[in-house]
Design a protein around this motif. Structure first.
Motif, PDB file in Angstrom:
ATOM      1  N   ALA A 198      34.622 -59.611 -34.142  1.00  0.00           N
ATOM      2  CA  ALA A 198      35.098 -58.268 -33.794  1.00  0.00           C
ATOM      3  C   ALA A 198      36.123 -57.764 -34.805  1.00  0.00           C
ATOM      4  O   ALA A 198      36.824 -58.553 -35.451  1.00  0.00           O
ATOM      5  CB  ALA A 198      35.719 -58.277 -32.401  1.00  0.00           C
ATOM      6  N   GLU A 199      36.197 -56.452 -34.926  1.00  0.00           N
ATOM      7  CA  GLU A 199      37.266 -55.807 -35.692  1.00  0.00           C
ATOM      8  C   GLU A 199      38.407 -55.582 -34.707  1.00  0.00           C
ATOM      9  O   GLU A 199      38.223 -54.904 -33.690  1.00  0.00           O
ATOM     10  CB  GLU A 199      36.804 -54.462 -36.249  1.00  0.00           C
ATOM     11  N   PHE A 226      36.879 -48.709 -22.098  1.00  0.00           N
ATOM     12  CA  PHE A 226      35.916 -49.701 -22.544  1.00  0.00           C
ATOM     13  C   PHE A 226      34.553 -49.029 -22.559  1.00  0.00           C
ATOM     14  O   PHE A 226      34.190 -48.330 -21.611  1.00  0.00           O
ATOM     15  CB  PHE A 226      35.885 -50.924 -21.618  1.00  0.00           C
ATOM     16  N   ASP A 246      29.201 -57.154 -27.803  1.00  0.00           N
ATOM     17  CA  ASP A 246      29.427 -57.195 -26.356  1.00  0.00           C
ATOM     18  C   ASP A 246      29.022 -58.575 -25.853  1.00  0.00           C
ATOM     19  O   ASP A 246      28.017 -59.130 -26.282  1.00  0.00           O
ATOM     20  CB  ASP A 246      28.598 -56.114 -25.656  1.00  0.00           C
ATOM     21  N   GLY A 253      26.805 -53.744 -28.832  1.00  0.00           N
ATOM     22  CA  GLY A 253      28.185 -53.543 -29.271  1.00  0.00           C
ATOM     23  C   GLY A 253      29.083 -53.072 -28.149  1.00  0.00           C
ATOM     24  O   GLY A 253      28.629 -52.549 -27.134  1.00  0.00           O
ATOM     25  N   ALA A 254      30.391 -53.259 -28.341  1.00  0.00           N
ATOM     26  CA  ALA A 254      31.368 -52.840 -27.346  1.00  0.00           C
ATOM     27  C   ALA A 254      32.667 -52.435 -28.028  1.00  0.00           C
ATOM     28  O   ALA A 254      32.991 -52.916 -29.118  1.00  0.00           O
ATOM     29  CB  ALA A 254      31.639 -53.974 -26.367  1.00  0.00           C
ATOM     30  N   GLU A 255      33.395 -51.540 -27.347  1.00  0.00           N
ATOM     31  CA  GLU A 255      34.686 -51.087 -27.849  1.00  0.00           C
ATOM     32  C   GLU A 255      35.692 -51.097 -26.706  1.00  0.00           C
ATOM     33  O   GLU A 255      35.420 -50.588 -25.621  1.00  0.00           O
ATOM     34  CB  GLU A 255      34.580 -49.680 -28.423  1.00  0.00           C
ATOM     35  N   SER A 311      42.902 -51.921 -30.477  1.00  0.00           N
ATOM     36  CA  SER A 311      41.491 -51.573 -30.587  1.00  0.00           C
ATOM     37  C   SER A 311      40.672 -52.808 -30.932  1.00  0.00           C
ATOM     38  O   SER A 311      41.033 -53.565 -31.841  1.00  0.00           O
ATOM     39  CB  SER A 311      41.324 -50.518 -31.687  1.00  0.00           C
ATOM     40  N   VAL A 312      39.576 -52.993 -30.193  1.00  0.00           N
ATOM     41  CA  VAL A 312      38.658 -54.092 -30.456  1.00  0.00           C
ATOM     42  C   VAL A 312      37.253 -53.503 -30.506  1.00  0.00           C
ATOM     43  O   VAL A 312      36.810 -52.855 -29.560  1.00  0.00           O
ATOM     44  CB  VAL A 312      38.728 -55.177 -29.355  1.00  0.00           C
ATOM     45  N   LEU A 313      36.552 -53.711 -31.609  1.00  0.00           N
ATOM     46  CA  LEU A 313      35.182 -53.230 -31.772  1.00  0.00           C
ATOM     47  C   LEU A 313      34.340 -54.406 -32.245  1.00  0.00           C
ATOM     48  O   LEU A 313      34.638 -55.003 -33.277  1.00  0.00           O
ATOM     49  CB  LEU A 313      35.128 -52.101 -32.807  1.00  0.00           C
ATOM     50  N   GLY A 314      33.328 -54.759 -31.455  1.00  0.00           N
ATOM     51  CA  GLY A 314      32.524 -55.903 -31.847  1.00  0.00           C
ATOM     52  C   GLY A 314      31.374 -56.151 -30.905  1.00  0.00           C
ATOM     53  O   GLY A 314      31.017 -55.285 -30.093  1.00  0.00           O
ATOM     54  N   VAL A 338      39.747 -50.043 -26.134  1.00  0.00           N
ATOM     55  CA  VAL A 338      40.901 -49.374 -26.724  1.00  0.00           C
ATOM     56  C   VAL A 338      41.942 -49.194 -25.632  1.00  0.00           C
ATOM     57  O   VAL A 338      41.612 -48.753 -24.526  1.00  0.00           O
ATOM     58  CB  VAL A 338      40.529 -47.992 -27.326  1.00  0.00           C
TER      59      VAL A 338
END
Length: 92
Positions: free
Chosen positions: A74-75, A37, A13, A43-45, A8-11, A47
């Motif tokens: 990003a997380e 995606f 875009d 922001g973007a995610e 998972s990447v959240l951060g 997974v």
């Protein structure tokens, strides 16, 4: 035998985000399975359920992704997938 990990990447875009993630995973021998995606505003995610080759851990995948300049801020998380990826069919 390959194992399955949830990545998972959240951060923020940015251009090339998905390409950077996919290229890194490909380079280390990871096979993408179910992948999503989404982007909203700035922001973007990303997974994905990933097949991790023998000898590689989810922790190593996470550490490698954290080193990508495209993922700065990003997380990032990669953990073993806790569910059976091939459950038996009902009644089988």
């Amino acid at each position: 035998m390959a194992s399955i990990a949830l990545v998972s990447v959240l951060g923020p875009d940015r251009v090339g985000l998905v390409a950077a993630i996919a290229e890194h995973l490909f380079d280390i021998g990871v096979n993408l399975r179910d992948t999503t995606f989404a982007a909203l505003g700035s922001g973007a995610e990303f997974v994905a359920l990933c097949e991790i080759p023998t000898g590689l851990t989810a922790g190593q995948v996470e550490a490698g992704l954290k080193g990508l300049p495209e993922l700065e801020g990003a997380e990032i998380r990669a953990v073993p997938y806790a569910f059976d990826p091939s459950p038996a069919l009902p009644g089988a």
